[in-house]
Design an enzyme around this catalytic site. Structure first.
Site, mmCIF file in Angstrom:
data_model
loop_
_atom_site.group_PDB
_atom_site.id
_atom_site.type_symbol
_atom_site.label_atom_id
_atom_site.label_comp_id
_atom_site.label_asym_id
_atom_site.label_seq_id
_atom_site.Cartn_x
_atom_site.Cartn_y
_atom_site.Cartn_z
ATOM 1 N N GLY A 13 0.783 -1.234 0.000
ATOM 2 C CA GLY A 13 0.000 0.000 0.000
ATOM 3 C C GLY A 13 0.813 1.281 0.000
ATOM 4 N N SER A 14 2.077 1.204 -0.435
ATOM 5 C CA SER A 14 2.876 2.440 -0.385
ATOM 6 C C SER A 14 2.401 3.467 -1.420
ATOM 7 C CB SER A 14 4.364 2.136 -0.564
ATOM 8 O OG SER A 14 4.649 1.719 -1.872
ATOM 9 N N ASN A 15 1.890 3.004 -2.544
ATOM 10 C CA ASN A 15 1.339 3.962 -3.519
ATOM 11 C C ASN A 15 0.058 4.595 -2.989
ATOM 12 O OD1 ASN A 15 2.837 4.214 -6.220
ATOM 13 N ND2 ASN A 15 2.961 2.026 -5.767
ATOM 14 N N LEU A 94 -7.901 -8.435 -14.241
ATOM 15 C CA LEU A 94 -9.292 -7.990 -14.274
ATOM 16 C C LEU A 94 -10.018 -8.619 -15.455
ATOM 17 C CD1 LEU A 94 -8.569 -4.245 -13.532
ATOM 18 C CD2 LEU A 94 -9.756 -5.824 -12.007
ATOM 19 N N ASN A 108 -3.548 2.483 -13.818
ATOM 20 C CA ASN A 108 -2.651 1.532 -13.153
ATOM 21 C C ASN A 108 -1.236 2.108 -13.150
ATOM 22 O OD1 ASN A 108 -1.814 -1.008 -12.039
ATOM 23 N ND2 ASN A 108 -1.077 -1.621 -14.049
ATOM 24 N N HIS A 110 2.780 0.685 -13.290
ATOM 25 C CA HIS A 110 3.571 -0.520 -13.537
ATOM 26 C C HIS A 110 5.056 -0.177 -13.388
ATOM 27 C CE1 HIS A 110 4.328 -4.516 -15.051
ATOM 28 N NE2 HIS A 110 5.293 -4.007 -15.794
ATOM 29 N N LEU A 145 -3.181 -6.770 -20.947
ATOM 30 C CA LEU A 145 -2.430 -6.501 -19.710
ATOM 31 C C LEU A 145 -1.293 -5.486 -19.906
ATOM 32 C CD1 LEU A 145 -2.048 -7.418 -16.696
ATOM 33 C CD2 LEU A 145 -0.326 -9.010 -17.563
ATOM 34 N N GLU A 175 7.555 6.011 -8.412
ATOM 35 C CA GLU A 175 6.120 5.679 -8.461
ATOM 36 C C GLU A 175 5.336 6.638 -7.566
ATOM 37 O OE1 GLU A 175 4.960 1.543 -7.976
ATOM 38 O OE2 GLU A 175 6.925 0.880 -8.612
HETATM 39 C C1 GRF Z 1 4.289 -1.320 -7.172
HETATM 40 O O1 GRF Z 1 5.592 -1.615 -7.523
HETATM 41 C C2 GRF Z 1 3.440 -1.123 -8.396
HETATM 42 O O2 GRF Z 1 4.143 -0.592 -9.463
HETATM 43 C C3 GRF Z 1 3.010 -2.518 -8.719
HETATM 44 O O3 GRF Z 1 2.801 -3.127 -7.473
HETATM 45 C C4 GRF Z 1 3.586 -2.484 -6.484
HETATM 46 C C5 GRF Z 1 2.652 -2.031 -5.410
HETATM 47 O O4 GRF Z 1 3.319 -1.528 -4.272
HETATM 48 N N1 GRF Z 1 1.852 -2.501 -9.590
HETATM 49 P P1 GRF Z 1 2.511 -0.848 -3.108
HETATM 50 O O5 GRF Z 1 1.493 -1.882 -2.591
HETATM 51 O O6 GRF Z 1 1.838 0.378 -3.646
HETATM 52 O O7 GRF Z 1 3.522 -0.528 -2.054
#
Ligand code: GRF
Length: 217
Positions: A13-15, A94, A108, A110, A145, A175
Site C-alpha cells: 500500500g505504499s502507492n 481484471l 494503473n 507498472h 495486460l 512511483e
Molecule cells: C508497485 O511496484 C506497483 O508498481 C506494482 O505493485 C507495487 C505495489 O506496491 N503494480 P505498493 O502496494 O503500492 O507498495
C-alpha cells in the site's frame, strides 16, 4: 468539485499512502471514498483505516468465478460513483466485464517502462535482461495486460550492483511521485486521450527523468 477515487490494492500500500498524503497536503483535490482489497492482510487496508478511509476486503474464495467476483466489485464500485478507479498494486487480472464497466476511468502503475517487462516481476525481468534504464509507467487500463495508453513515465537507471530489492526501491520512489501527479492531472481535467496517445494539456514535455515533467511532486 472534489474528484472521487476508489483504490484497489492487494499489498503493502505504499502507492496508496503516497496518494493519501498528496490529498492531505491539498495537492490533489480528491477524496478516496473506498479502498478495496482481495487480501485481508493487505497493508493497504491498514493504511486506509488509519487514515479514516472506508476499506473493504472481498475474498475471491467466496465467489464461484473471476467473472462473478468482478461483477460484484463493479456493482460495489458503481455505488461510489467514482470519477477514477486507481489500481495500486492490485494483483489480480481484471475480467473484460470489469474493464468495460470503467474503461477510460481506470488507471494503473507498472514498475517498468512499458512496453518492456509487462506482467509480474517487472524489476527482476529488467535486471535479468541487463537494461541500463527501466522505470515506472502510469497508464489507462485496457483489456490487454499493461498495454493501455500511457500518461507519464519516469526513467530510472539500473546500477551494476542492483538487486531486485534495491532496483524496486529506486523505482518505487518515482512511483510515489508520478502516480499522484497523474491522478491530479486527471482530476483537474487536463488529460486527453486520442487512441493510444495521451496528452496532458499545458504540461511540459521533453525533459528527464519524467515525461511529461512533474509539476507538483
Ligand atoms: C508497485 O511496484 C506497483 O508498481 C506494482 O505493485 C507495487 C505495489 O506496491 N503494480 P505498493 O502496494 O503500492 O507498495
Amino acid at each position: 468539485m472534489s474528484c472521487k477515487l476508489v483504490v484497489l490494492a492487494s499489498g503493502r500500500g505504499s502507492n496508496l499512502k503516497a496518494i493519501i498524503e498528496a490529498i492531505k497536503k491539498g495537492k490533489i483535490n480528491a477524496e478516496i471514498t473506498l479502498v478495496i482489497s482481495n487480501k485481508k492482510d493487505a497493508g493497504a487496508i491498514k493504511i486506509a483505516r488509519e487514515n479514516g478511509i472506508p476499506a473493504k476486503v472481498f475474498e475471491p474464495s467466496f465467489f464461484e468465478s473471476r467473472r462473478g467476483y468482478d461483477l460484484y466489485l463493479v456493482e460495489r464500485i458503481k455505488k461510489e460513483n467514482p470519477d477514477l478507479i486507481v489500481l495500486a498494486g492490485y494483483m489480480r487480472i481484471l475480467s473484460d466485464e470489469f474493464i468495460e464497466a470503467f474503461e477510460g476511468k481506470l488507471v494503473n502503475i507498472h514498475p517498468s517502462l512499458i512496453p518492456s517487462f509487462k506482467g509480474l516481476n517487472a524489476q527482476k525481468k529488467a535486471l535479468e535482461y541487463g537494461v541500463k534504464y527501466t522505470g515506472a509507467t502510469v497508464h489507462f487500463v485496457t483489456k490487454e495486460l499493461d498495454n493501455g495508453p500511457i500518461i507519464i513515465q519516469a526513467v530510472v537507471p539500473v546500477l551494476p550492483d542492483d538487486t531486485e530489492e534495491t532496483l524496486s526501491q529506486r523505482i518505487l520512489s518515482w512511483e510515489h511521485r508520478v502516480y499522484p501527479q497523474a491522478i491530479k492531472w486527471i482530476c483537474d481535467g487536463r488529460v486527453k486521450v486520442e487512441g493510444r496517445k495521451v496528452i496532458v494539456e499545458g504540461a511540459k514535455y521533453g525533459e528527464y527523468p519524467t515525461n511529461p515533467s512533474l509539476e507538483d511532486f
